[in-house]
Enzyme design. Structure first.
Site, short mmCIF file in Angstrom:
data_model
loop_
_atom_site.label_atom_id
_atom_site.label_comp_id
_atom_site.label_asym_id
_atom_site.label_seq_id
_atom_site.Cartn_x
_atom_site.Cartn_y
_atom_site.Cartn_z
N SER B 164 0.84 -1.19 0.00
CA SER B 164 0.00 0.00 0.00
C SER B 164 0.88 1.26 0.00
O SER B 164 1.78 1.36 -0.84
CB SER B 164 -0.93 -0.06 1.22
OG SER B 164 -1.96 0.88 1.13
N ARG B 233 -11.80 7.34 8.76
CA ARG B 233 -11.36 5.95 8.88
C ARG B 233 -12.39 4.99 8.28
O ARG B 233 -12.03 4.02 7.64
CB ARG B 233 -11.13 5.63 10.35
CG ARG B 233 -10.66 4.22 10.62
CD ARG B 233 -9.36 3.93 9.94
NE ARG B 233 -8.70 2.74 10.46
CZ ARG B 233 -7.55 2.28 9.99
NH1 ARG B 233 -6.93 2.90 9.01
NH2 ARG B 233 -7.01 1.20 10.50
N ASP B 330 -8.59 -6.42 -4.88
CA ASP B 330 -8.14 -5.09 -4.45
C ASP B 330 -8.60 -4.07 -5.49
O ASP B 330 -8.05 -4.00 -6.59
CB ASP B 330 -6.61 -5.09 -4.31
CG ASP B 330 -6.06 -3.76 -3.81
OD1 ASP B 330 -6.82 -2.77 -3.72
OD2 ASP B 330 -4.86 -3.71 -3.50
N HIS B 363 -8.19 -4.96 -0.65
CA HIS B 363 -6.86 -4.38 -0.45
C HIS B 363 -6.21 -4.95 0.82
O HIS B 363 -5.00 -5.15 0.88
CB HIS B 363 -6.99 -2.86 -0.35
CG HIS B 363 -5.70 -2.14 -0.14
ND1 HIS B 363 -4.66 -2.24 -1.03
CD2 HIS B 363 -5.27 -1.33 0.86
CE1 HIS B 363 -3.64 -1.51 -0.58
NE2 HIS B 363 -3.99 -0.96 0.56
N ASP B 364 -7.01 -5.18 1.84
CA ASP B 364 -6.50 -5.71 3.12
C ASP B 364 -5.80 -7.05 2.99
O ASP B 364 -5.08 -7.46 3.91
CB ASP B 364 -7.67 -5.90 4.09
CG ASP B 364 -7.69 -4.80 5.13
OD1 ASP B 364 -6.80 -3.93 5.09
OD2 ASP B 364 -8.60 -4.81 5.97
#
Lengths: 391, 391
Positions: B164, B233, B330, B363-364
């Site tokens: 990232s 967030r 992602d 993405h995680d």
């Protein structure tokens, strides 16, 4: 949906249209909501174009999305700078041809464009409801629309047509009132709001509720929770576009500059665009309506409401012919969700046409000029019009 | 990246680690930023695990993402409930084997986890910088890291590894310091932030800046802009997941209830999860750091900085061997962006391995346990370690 496209529209439009109002439900016979709450009175703003034929069989009800209104086509006055939001589709000789069909479009319950919603006066207090307005559902919106359609003397709609949250209403109409809908066009929509869609809506709502001017929803007559609503709109806006469309439309281009500013603020064109969309939205939309309508969309789950958890079952009494359209780059209501509904419809032997349109513009594609959609719409309405004609 | 996974980790970890601090740049020799601004002093928090070998050829620098810190692996004390954020990857016998490699991880410039950032004391005023802190770039972060690596007496890093925003630093290291990097692992990252990624960051920043407690960035010692940061967030969090992972993890399940509440509030599990992540984040992260680091990510554009607009050119002096990894789900840094960098590297005849890992977690995924990634990492580091060994 995003800010309606700017028209440089020299095509034919319907003659001047007029916003009308229909009010029902009194203290003695209030409108009962799915939550169990009651409201009265209920006003729906609506507009019509075209002419209802003698046997009242040519009515097309258009259902708008989150931030839309009853002004679907034409101009209010000749000086009006902008036509209705779907003027590219609705008008003489257009996809939904007002020379043939009688078009009705009504502002949804809970909105702020003329229909009853949280900004309306609460008859119990004499001041706007704010968050004393009860939560509503897509079912409630459609039940209110049915009362209007009855009032207009229309026993059976030739078609119900809508995209996004409007598409949810389309599906609800067909399942709830099978005898009153001959056909349905569901664009860029879903049978149930996904966790992803709920997540975006919830963050947008949090943004409104975090605005110090929100005052727990009782801000009328005071400063509006503008910044919260603008941020909510920006979040929504991103979900209406696509990675590809944003790359093509904005890329990494800077706003009025050739070098980085090394300052916070709208520096990239995409930032400036989103901020502009946010600001424009504040001028025309009520923050509480945003809360109520997104919540109604999040609650939408056809299988839970009408099929005891089974999507196939929820269509079991349905009789309408369907045109279902999805868009390749729509990641808010992706094609697999349209396929799910088409599969459930087919298992009920319903007459369904399905088309996934190649489009790079994301969820917003359903509002943009598209020959393919026009062609599909024209053909579908012609067919159902002939097949539904009284013999 | 999202909140680091909760470990129920019974595997071997590195021995107790200690957060260390390295300070450089004084009033006479300030650290010059790419913006032209100067700061002093600059402190970097860092941690190391494993042992630097005699010829100092086994150092692996790990670069963390947006909200990470220097605590990459192991425990500070035996009572510590949670190990470092990448303990599944870094440790004895793990993908990055601390029995073989000397691992360094440093908190990035601009962060709030021990390194100098907007919450640090401004020597000119004696109070925290707030938004008087100058804007920083990925290049600035890397240049500060280079000074730390020099200080540690390491002439050439065996590998730089990160995902990232950490992956952006990896690419910057290889291009900026070609003689000082033998190899690089870039996970779930991009050579330039897309309009979509900028859009999400900008809306998140707007949310912080709209918080009445933000006070133009000078909120230290007063109430924090917690709600704005929480919403920022939440927005980020959605982008770290995927439609599929959210469907599997939450679907439309309700929180502690079987029926709809017809009230606003965290009713669906996905809403409750996002609110929890937002609240947790406030406790550990500084809102201004979020602004500065997201802006640095938005500015990141390898081709503009190092190739006069050409990505191929930007790698022209690069010498490192590369492992590039993307993840199928992602959508923040989609695979096509990794392919672009791989193509540019190959046009420079660089030694590149590329793998798109099938993963549903968005993405995680790069932070979650994955045998494939472990296997790739182990093999890649073993190979470069042998090939880079002094003859």
């Amino acid at each position: 949906m995003s800010e309606y496209i700017d028209h440089d529209q020299h095509g034919t439009t319907v003659g001047p249209v007029e916003k009308q109002f229909f009010t029902f439900a009194g203290k003695e016979d209030p409108f009962l909501l799915e939550s169990g709450a009651e409201i009265h009175p209920v006003t729906l703003a609506y507009e019509t174009c075209g002419t209802l034929n003698a046997d009242r069989s040519n009515a097309v009800l258009i259902l708008h999305a989150l931030s839309g209104d009853s002004h679907v086509a034409g101009y209010y006055t000749p000086e009006d700078p902008k036509p209705g939001w779907w003027d590219i589709m609705v008008g003489p000789g257009k996809g939904i041809d007002t020379d043939k069909y009688f078009v009705i479009c009504t502002n949804i319950l809970g909105s702020c464009m003329g229909s009853t919603g949280p900004a309306s006066i609460n008859p119990e207090t004499g001041i706007p409801y704010g968050t004393d307005f009860p939560l509503i559902t897509i079912g409630d919106m459609v039940r209110a629309q049915k009362i209007l359609v009855d009032h207009l003397g229309i026993q059976k709609l030739l078609a119900v047509v809508g995209g996004s949250v409007g598409g949810m209403q389309v599906l609800e109409w067909c399942v709830r009132y099978p005898d009153h809908v001959a056909s349905a066009v569901a664009l860029a929509t879903t049978c149930r709001h996904s966790a992803l869609a709920i997540a975006f809506n919830e963050v947008a709502r949090q943004s409104i509720m975090a605005d110090p001017h929100w005052c727990n929803g009782h801000y009328y007559g005071k400063a509006k929770p503008g910044m919260g609503l603008a941020i909510a709109r920006m979040i929504g806006h991103i979900t209406y576009l696509s990675d590809e469309s944003m790359r093509l439309k904005f890329g990494r281009r800077l706003q009025n500059k050739s070098a980085l500013s090394f300052e916070f603020g709208a520096e990239f064109q995409v930032e400036s665009y989103l901020q502009y969309q946010g600001r424009k939205f504040i001028e025309r939309f009520d923050a509480n309506s945003f809360l109520y309508i997104t919540k109604a969309a999040d609650y939408f789950d056809l299988a839970r409401e009408h099929g005891k958890g089974s999507l196939v079952k929820s269509f079991s009494k349905c009789l309408a012919r369907f045109l279902v359209v999805s868009y390749t780059s729509d990641w808010l209501y992706p094609t697999y969700q349209s396929r799910e509904m088409v599969t459930a419809m087919k298992k009920n032997n319903l007459d369904v046409s399905f088309c996934e349109i190649e489009a790079q513009w994301g969820h917003d594609a359903f509002l943009l000029p598209n020959d393919k959609l026009n062609h599909l719409m024209t053909g579908f309405l012609r067919r159902v019009s002939h097949e539904s004609a009284p013999v």
